[in-house]
Design a protein around this motif. Structure first.
Motif, PDB file in Angstrom:
ATOM      1  N   ARG A 226       0.885  -1.196   0.105  1.00  0.00           N
ATOM      2  CA  ARG A 226      -0.056   0.044   0.097  1.00  0.00           C
ATOM      3  C   ARG A 226       0.916   1.327   0.072  1.00  0.00           C
ATOM      4  NH1 ARG A 226      -5.263  -0.932   1.145  1.00  0.00           N
ATOM      5  NH2 ARG A 226      -5.571   1.295   2.084  1.00  0.00           N
ATOM      6  N   LEU A 227       0.289   2.432  -0.804  1.00  0.00           N
ATOM      7  CA  LEU A 227       1.335   3.529  -0.740  1.00  0.00           C
ATOM      8  C   LEU A 227       1.317   4.186   0.744  1.00  0.00           C
ATOM      9  CD1 LEU A 227       0.112   5.156  -3.744  1.00  0.00           C
ATOM     10  CD2 LEU A 227       2.388   3.965  -3.578  1.00  0.00           C
ATOM     11  N   THR A 228       2.014   4.936   1.067  1.00  0.00           N
ATOM     12  CA  THR A 228       2.062   5.592   2.334  1.00  0.00           C
ATOM     13  C   THR A 228       1.476   6.864   2.164  1.00  0.00           C
ATOM     14  OG1 THR A 228       4.138   6.740   1.810  1.00  0.00           O
ATOM     15  CG2 THR A 228       4.372   4.581   2.771  1.00  0.00           C
ATOM     16  N   ARG A 229       0.983   7.580   3.229  1.00  0.00           N
ATOM     17  CA  ARG A 229       0.428   8.976   3.088  1.00  0.00           C
ATOM     18  C   ARG A 229       1.396  10.009   2.381  1.00  0.00           C
ATOM     19  NH1 ARG A 229      -2.571  10.256   8.764  1.00  0.00           N
ATOM     20  NH2 ARG A 229      -4.190   8.715   8.628  1.00  0.00           N
ATOM     21  N   ARG A 230       2.857   9.943   2.497  1.00  0.00           N
ATOM     22  CA  ARG A 230       3.714  10.616   2.144  1.00  0.00           C
ATOM     23  C   ARG A 230       3.543  10.442   0.356  1.00  0.00           C
ATOM     24  NH1 ARG A 230       9.676  11.104   4.308  1.00  0.00           N
ATOM     25  NH2 ARG A 230       8.078  11.978   5.906  1.00  0.00           N
ATOM     26  N   ALA A 234       2.513  12.977  -2.578  1.00  0.00           N
ATOM     27  CA  ALA A 234       3.573  13.253  -3.896  1.00  0.00           C
ATOM     28  C   ALA A 234       2.820  12.885  -5.096  1.00  0.00           C
ATOM     29  CB  ALA A 234       4.938  12.451  -3.726  1.00  0.00           C
ATOM     30  N   ALA A 235       2.117  11.762  -5.013  1.00  0.00           N
ATOM     31  CA  ALA A 235       1.469  11.401  -6.314  1.00  0.00           C
ATOM     32  C   ALA A 235       0.366  12.391  -6.791  1.00  0.00           C
ATOM     33  CB  ALA A 235       0.689  10.177  -6.290  1.00  0.00           C
ATOM     34  N   ARG A 236      -0.292  13.031  -5.845  1.00  0.00           N
ATOM     35  CA  ARG A 236      -1.320  14.221  -6.215  1.00  0.00           C
ATOM     36  C   ARG A 236      -0.361  15.390  -6.564  1.00  0.00           C
ATOM     37  NH1 ARG A 236      -6.249  13.189  -4.187  1.00  0.00           N
ATOM     38  NH2 ARG A 236      -6.544  11.736  -2.839  1.00  0.00           N
TER      39      ARG A 236
END
Length: 263
Positions: A226-230, A234-236
């Motif tokens: 799963r992607l971390t919040r960070r 960064a993706a956004r």
């Protein structure tokens, strides 16, 4: 749901695809705006008359299958899909005047020379063995029968790949030359081919991801973390650098094919 033959048991990949699309079936049509618009390009290639037996390969919730039945009212129409949930949704919506068949495009559960026309919008890119798909189409088409196909090429969802920086998480579509080789080896004759980049726009990243996940077009990879919040933040931010006046762009590299089985 009718059956005519027993298909080989699905591979892990096929089972994952079937599960993803079955899960998406109830909300598929509400989120399939891009798929509908792309399909209209394929629809425009269809002939005025099409024989007595038609196949919608990868029929999903039956949207195009029903349109085929309405356009060619004297034909027997079959909708085939690998996802039981999609077929259940299609049957509930459109009833039994269309034959709904569970099956896999790489091993079609039909006799040779069964169909005068095959239609398939954005389905065969989910098949791992493109050669098997083309061989099966050649087998089940009657002599002189045609296949009208829309699939996707590499470069599709490039903006999503840029944002997530995880290209391995996206569907790996076959190269155009790989498709051409499979067609040539199958014995089908290309009549028309067209490559077109289509772009759609969404208000934010959540809407982009809903348009992909919500139509089942994302299959979990083994051991994917799963992607971390960070990472999500960064993706956004990366996606926002691509924003246009209409919104966040999402591109599909579309390959329209019209093939014929020699008489």
């Amino acid at each position: 749901m009718s059956t005519t033959a027993i298909s080989p048991p699905p591979t892990n990949w096929q089972a994952s695809v079937a599960h993803a699309f079955s899960r998406a079936a109830p909300r598929y049509d509400a989120l399939a705006n891009a798929q509908r618009h792309i399909g209209e390009t394929l629809w425009a290639t269809l002939p005025d008359t099409a024989g007595s037996s038609l196949l919608d390969m990868g029929c999903g919730t039956g949207y195009w299958t029903q349109r085929l039945a309405a356009r060619y009212p004297h034909a027997h129409v079959t909708g085939l899909d690998i996802a039981p949930g999609m077929l259940a949704e299609a049957q509930a919506r459109y009833g039994n005047h269309i034959r709904w068949q569970l099956g896999n495009a790489e091993a079609l559960p039909f006799a040779a020379d069964s169909f005068d026309l095959a239609f398939s919008n954005l389905a065969i890119q989910w098949c791992r063995d493109t050669g098997a798909v083309m061989n099966e189409l050649q087998r089940v088409l009657a002599p002189g029968g045609q296949a009208h196909l829309m699939t996707l090429l590499p470069g599709t969802l490039a903006e999503v790949a840029h944002a997530w920086q995880r290209p391995e998480a996206l569907l790996q579509t076959p190269e155009q030359n790989e498709l051409a080789r499979a067609i040539d080896q199958s014995g089908l004759t290309p009549i028309h081919q067209q490559v077109e980049r289509r772009r759609f726009h969404y208000p934010d990243l959540n809407a982009v991801m809903a348009s992909i996940k919500g139509v089942g077009a994302q299959v979990s990879r083994p051991h994917a973390r799963r992607l971390t919040r960070r990472e999500l933040k960064a993706a956004r931010e990366r996606f926002e650098t691509l924003r246009e006046p209409q919104g966040l762009p999402v591109s599909y590299l579309c390959f329209t094919l019209q093939l014929e089985k020699p008489s």
